[in-house]
Structures are given as structure tokens and as C-alpha cells.
Design a protein around this motif. Structure first.
Motif, PDB file in Angstrom:
ATOM      1  N   LEU A 196       0.589  -1.357  -0.088  1.00 56.49           N
ATOM      2  CA  LEU A 196      -0.069  -0.045   0.259  1.00 56.49           C
ATOM      3  C   LEU A 196       0.972   1.236  -0.074  1.00 56.49           C
ATOM      4  N   VAL A 197       1.939   1.163   0.785  1.00 57.75           N
ATOM      5  CA  VAL A 197       2.682   2.374   0.849  1.00 57.75           C
ATOM      6  C   VAL A 197       3.269   2.685  -0.564  1.00 57.75           C
ATOM      7  N   LEU A 198       3.842   1.588  -1.154  1.00 57.39           N
ATOM      8  CA  LEU A 198       4.443   1.754  -2.355  1.00 57.39           C
ATOM      9  C   LEU A 198       3.465   2.019  -3.561  1.00 57.39           C
ATOM     10  N   LEU A 199       2.554   1.784  -3.450  1.00 63.95           N
ATOM     11  CA  LEU A 199       1.331   1.911  -4.283  1.00 63.95           C
ATOM     12  C   LEU A 199       0.942   3.473  -4.124  1.00 63.95           C
ATOM     13  N   ALA A 200       0.868   4.066  -2.913  1.00 63.63           N
ATOM     14  CA  ALA A 200       0.640   5.312  -2.759  1.00 63.63           C
ATOM     15  C   ALA A 200       1.410   6.236  -3.354  1.00 63.63           C
ATOM     16  N   LEU A 201       2.712   6.066  -3.787  1.00 66.13           N
ATOM     17  CA  LEU A 201       3.506   6.795  -4.169  1.00 66.13           C
ATOM     18  C   LEU A 201       3.716   6.931  -5.797  1.00 66.13           C
ATOM     19  N   ASP A 202       2.450   6.307  -6.432  1.00 65.88           N
ATOM     20  CA  ASP A 202       2.084   6.457  -7.844  1.00 65.88           C
ATOM     21  C   ASP A 202       0.800   6.823  -8.067  1.00 65.88           C
ATOM     22  N   PRO A 203       0.407   7.891  -7.826  1.00 66.88           N
ATOM     23  CA  PRO A 203      -1.030   8.439  -8.167  1.00 66.88           C
ATOM     24  C   PRO A 203      -1.787   7.967  -9.254  1.00 66.88           C
ATOM     25  N   PRO A 204      -1.380   7.836 -10.130  1.00 71.00           N
ATOM     26  CA  PRO A 204      -2.176   7.209 -11.447  1.00 71.00           C
ATOM     27  C   PRO A 204      -2.880   5.618 -11.121  1.00 71.00           C
ATOM     28  N   ALA A 205      -1.961   4.979 -10.547  1.00 73.22           N
ATOM     29  CA  ALA A 205      -2.380   3.675  -9.956  1.00 73.22           C
ATOM     30  C   ALA A 205      -3.349   3.760  -8.886  1.00 73.22           C
ATOM     31  N   VAL A 206      -3.315   4.624  -8.083  1.00 76.84           N
ATOM     32  CA  VAL A 206      -4.388   4.751  -7.212  1.00 76.84           C
ATOM     33  C   VAL A 206      -5.837   5.132  -7.755  1.00 76.84           C
ATOM     34  N   ALA A 207      -5.562   6.010  -8.707  1.00 82.43           N
ATOM     35  CA  ALA A 207      -6.899   6.348  -9.381  1.00 82.43           C
ATOM     36  C   ALA A 207      -7.328   5.267 -10.391  1.00 82.43           C
ATOM     37  N   ASP A 208      -6.504   4.294 -10.385  1.00 80.64           N
ATOM     38  CA  ASP A 208      -7.077   3.014 -11.154  1.00 80.64           C
ATOM     39  C   ASP A 208      -7.962   1.762 -10.362  1.00 80.64           C
ATOM     40  N   VAL A 209      -7.796   2.171  -9.071  1.00 77.21           N
ATOM     41  CA  VAL A 209      -8.064   1.055  -8.107  1.00 77.21           C
ATOM     42  C   VAL A 209      -9.828   0.836  -8.287  1.00 77.21           C
ATOM     43  N   ARG A 210     -10.509   1.700  -8.761  1.00 73.25           N
ATOM     44  CA  ARG A 210     -11.979   1.530  -9.031  1.00 73.25           C
ATOM     45  C   ARG A 210     -12.226   0.588 -10.015  1.00 73.25           C
ATOM     46  N   THR A 211     -11.690   0.694 -10.988  1.00 73.71           N
ATOM     47  CA  THR A 211     -11.805  -0.089 -12.234  1.00 73.71           C
ATOM     48  C   THR A 211     -11.193  -1.699 -12.003  1.00 73.71           C
ATOM     49  N   ARG A 212     -10.111  -1.522 -11.403  1.00 76.55           N
ATOM     50  CA  ARG A 212      -9.414  -2.794 -11.313  1.00 76.55           C
ATOM     51  C   ARG A 212      -9.859  -3.759 -10.113  1.00 76.55           C
ATOM     52  N   LEU A 213     -10.538  -3.037  -8.990  1.00 82.43           N
ATOM     53  CA  LEU A 213     -10.613  -3.812  -7.663  1.00 82.43           C
ATOM     54  C   LEU A 213     -11.537  -5.066  -7.851  1.00 82.43           C
ATOM     55  N   PRO A 214     -12.660  -5.125  -8.600  1.00 84.24           N
ATOM     56  CA  PRO A 214     -13.402  -6.296  -8.755  1.00 84.24           C
ATOM     57  C   PRO A 214     -12.683  -7.434  -9.274  1.00 84.24           C
ATOM     58  N   LEU A 215     -11.923  -7.417 -10.126  1.00 84.42           N
ATOM     59  CA  LEU A 215     -11.167  -8.407 -10.852  1.00 84.42           C
ATOM     60  C   LEU A 215     -10.175  -8.975  -9.938  1.00 84.42           C
ATOM     61  N   LEU A 216      -9.326  -7.886  -9.273  1.00 85.37           N
ATOM     62  CA  LEU A 216      -8.282  -8.312  -8.408  1.00 85.37           C
ATOM     63  C   LEU A 216      -8.807  -8.880  -7.148  1.00 85.37           C
ATOM     64  N   VAL A 217      -9.950  -8.759  -6.585  1.00 87.55           N
ATOM     65  CA  VAL A 217     -10.327  -9.413  -5.563  1.00 87.55           C
ATOM     66  C   VAL A 217     -11.056 -10.648  -5.794  1.00 87.55           C
ATOM     67  N   LEU A 218     -11.460 -10.942  -7.097  1.00 84.84           N
ATOM     68  CA  LEU A 218     -11.664 -12.365  -7.499  1.00 84.84           C
ATOM     69  C   LEU A 218     -10.427 -13.241  -7.560  1.00 84.84           C
ATOM     70  N   VAL A 219      -9.632 -12.571  -8.452  1.00 85.25           N
ATOM     71  CA  VAL A 219      -8.146 -13.577  -8.468  1.00 85.25           C
ATOM     72  C   VAL A 219      -7.409 -13.440  -7.150  1.00 85.25           C
ATOM     73  N   GLY A 220      -7.508 -12.759  -6.434  1.00 82.59           N
ATOM     74  CA  GLY A 220      -6.959 -12.725  -4.885  1.00 82.59           C
ATOM     75  C   GLY A 220      -7.385 -14.007  -4.272  1.00 82.59           C
ATOM     76  N   LEU A 221      -8.925 -14.102  -4.333  1.00 80.15           N
ATOM     77  CA  LEU A 221      -9.324 -15.245  -3.768  1.00 80.15           C
ATOM     78  C   LEU A 221      -8.804 -16.584  -4.159  1.00 80.15           C
ATOM     79  N   ILE A 222      -8.413 -16.857  -5.372  1.00 82.91           N
ATOM     80  CA  ILE A 222      -8.220 -17.822  -5.860  1.00 82.91           C
ATOM     81  C   ILE A 222      -6.809 -18.084  -5.937  1.00 82.91           C
ATOM     82  N   ALA A 223      -5.826 -16.890  -6.169  1.00 83.55           N
ATOM     83  CA  ALA A 223      -4.396 -16.917  -6.045  1.00 83.55           C
ATOM     84  C   ALA A 223      -3.876 -16.799  -4.746  1.00 83.55           C
ATOM     85  N   VAL A 224      -4.586 -16.340  -3.653  1.00 83.30           N
ATOM     86  CA  VAL A 224      -3.834 -15.848  -2.436  1.00 83.30           C
ATOM     87  C   VAL A 224      -4.665 -16.650  -1.339  1.00 83.30           C
TER      88      VAL A 224
END
Length: 306
Positions: A196-224
Motif C-alpha cells: 500500500l505504501v509503495l502503491l501510494a507513491l504512484d497517484p495514477p495507480a491509485v486512480a485505477d483502483v476502482r476499475t481494477r478492484l473487482p477483478l483483483l478481489v476475484l483473482v486474489g481469492l483464487i491466487a492467495v
């Protein structure tokens, strides 16, 4: 194959499949976003489960705080290092490096308790994994600039050392009778916070959270979330060398997953995958005593459901 090794095998299959899927699909910021999401999700899920079971979470932290801090550090090194390595090198190369050094690290850590065969099989698996990595990523790795290649290889090596350390530490926690769900609820804090700290250093990535979050949650369940719990149970109950030997099958399985997602089929890569799998599964099932012994075993009182 006994139950702990079977659980490790299922976890390896799930992680290999998702590694093959993620390869080439994440940039650096997206990899950090994935790590933050997946490991925070795992922490929430298993903290809830541990509280419902009335597990000994607080007692564990009081009795074995240093071990849990070490587990947090090793987990962060392993998983952030691995997922960032996927940004720089092909998944097959990253997974080969991370997993291939594990059996040798465990055998060396075991000292005199390790047999000659443990070291020999470790070197054989390392050689086969290296050959597989070269077969799968020789051209692709050759096209990667030297700086990026060195960075990716270095991150994968660091992840491999962390994974071997986690195997030994997990076995010790198993001897201390710490429930796997309690370990899983408490060992990811540094991983998601660092990501999270490393991510916060990249503002464009933070703005991308809303569009990516659903897929990442799904993959996170299966991968982690699911495979890491299965892996934690297996690592605490199986011997560390057998567990790490079995985990060396992940590069070949990752390659097969990549084939399923469109990577060209290579019969030589399949042959090497079969060789690694036969050696790893066969040797993992052999009884051995290669785990370094802890100085003392102090059980933690456990709540109902354990």
C-alpha cells in the motif's frame, strides 16, 4: 501421498494457474495493487474465521510475537518480491528461480540432519528447473534488457529465500501447536501495508483502483486466500524438505497454465515438466528428518474447533 502434501499440491496447482494468468497482464503498479488487495482480503477473512472459532490469536501474539514478526517479514519479502518479478521477467523464469532453490536452502539449513540424497535431489531439481526456464523463456529473456532481467532474477531469488524461510518457520509454528488459521490471520500485515505504501507513491495507480478492484478481489481469492491457507496447513504438518521439493513442480504447472491462456506448446518443456514432477512427488513422499529442530516446544492454549 499424505494429507499435508496433498494440500500443498492443491495450493501449488491454484497458484500456478493464477501465475500463468497474471504473467504479462500486470505492470508494477497493478502488481502492488494486487498484493494490497489480495493480502488485505486474506487477513480480513482469516481474522473473522479465527474470531468465530475463538482461536488463540492474542495468546499467540503474546507467546510467539517474534515468530509472527518474522513470518510477516518473510511473507512480505516472498510475495511482493515474486509479484514484482513478474513485471520484469516471464512467469516461468520467475517461478523457476523462486521454487528451485527451496530444497537446497532447506537441506543446507538442516545441516547434519540432511542426507546426501537430499542435497543431490536438490541439485537435480535445480538443474531441471533451470533447463525448463531456459526452454520456456530463453528467447523472451534474451529480449529483456539486461537491467530488467537482473532486477527480475534478483527479486525472484529473494522471493525464493523468503519462501524457504517461511517453510521452516511454518514447521516450527506447527510444532508449537499454533493453528494455521491463526497464522494466516496474522502474517500478512506487513505485506499489504508495504504494498500500500509503495502503491501510494504512484497517484495514477491509485486512480485505477476502482476499475481494477473487482477483478483483483476475484483473482486474489483464487491466487492467495484459498491456496495460502491450504499451503499453511500443509507446511505446518509436512516436513519442510518434502514440502519445498513438491513446490518445485510449480514452474512446469505455470507453463501448462500459460499454454491454456495462449502460449505456444513446447514438447520439450512438457517432458521436463514431467521429469520434475515425477522426481519431486516421488521424493516428497519419502520419510526423512531434515527439519532443523527448535530449542523448545511450548503449546498455546486453543479454543474450540481446533
Amino acid at each position: 501421498m499424505n494429507a499435508p502434501l496433498a494440500l500443498i499440491g492443491v495450493a501449488v496447482l491454484m497458484q500456478a494457474g493464477t501465475s500463468g494468468f497474471l504473467s504479462g497482464r500486470l505492470d508494477g503498479a497493478q502488481s502492488l495493487l494486487f498484493s494490497t488487495t489480495a493480502f488485505a482480503l486474506a487477513t480480513v477473512v482469516f481474522t473473522v474465521v479465527d474470531r468465530v472459532r475463538r482461536g488463540p490469536g492474542r495468546a499467540v501474539l503474546r507467546a510467539h510475537g517474534r515468530l509472527m514478526v518474522a513470518a510477516n517479514v518473510l511473507t512480505a519479502v516472498t510475495f511482493i518480491g515474486f509479484y514484482l518479478s513478474l513485471v520484469y521477467v516471464p512467469a516461468a523464469l520467475a517461478v523457476s528461480i523462486e521454487t528451485a532453490i527451496g530444497p537446497l536452502v532447506i537441506a543446507i539449513a538442516a545441516g547434519r540432519a540432511a542426507r546426501v540424497g537430499d542435497h543431490l535431489v536438490g541439485w537435480v531439481l535445480l538443474g531441471c528447473s533451470g533447463a525448463l526456464a531456459l526452454r520456456l523463456s530463453g528467447d523472451a529473456a534474451g529480449a529483456v534488457p539486461m537491467g530488467r532481467l537482473a532486477t527480475g532474477v534478483g527479486l525472484a531469488l529473494l522471493a525464493g529465500l523468503g519462501a524457504a524461510g517461511l517453510a521452516l518457520l511454518s514447521k516450527r509454528l506447527g510444532r508449537l501447536a499454533v493453528p494455521p488459521v491463526t497464522v494466516t490471520a496474522n502474517r500478512f500485515h506487513l505485506t499489504y501495508l508495504a504494498a500500500l505504501v509503495l502503491l501510494a507513491l504512484d497517484p495514477p495507480a491509485v486512480a485505477d483502483v476502482r476499475t481494477r478492484l473487482p477483478l483483483l478481489v476475484l483473482v486474489g481469492l483464487i491466487a492467495v486466500v484459498v491456496p495460502l491457507y491450504l499451503l499453511q496447513v500443509g507446511l505446518q504438518r509436512a516436513d519442510s524438505l518434502g514440502a519445498m521439493t513438491l513446490i518445485t513442480t510449480m514452474p512446469g504447472l505455470t507453463y501448462l497454465a500459460q499454454v491454456a491462456f495462449g502460449v505456444p506448446f513446447d514438447p520439450w518443456a512438457l517432458a521436463l515438466t514431467v521429469v520434475i514432477t515425477v522426481i519431486a512427488v516421488g521424493y516428497a513422499r519419502r520419510p526423512r528428518r531434515a527439519d532443523p529442530q527448535p530449542a523448545a516446544v511450548v503449546p498455546v492454549s486453543q479454543g474450540p474447533g481446533r
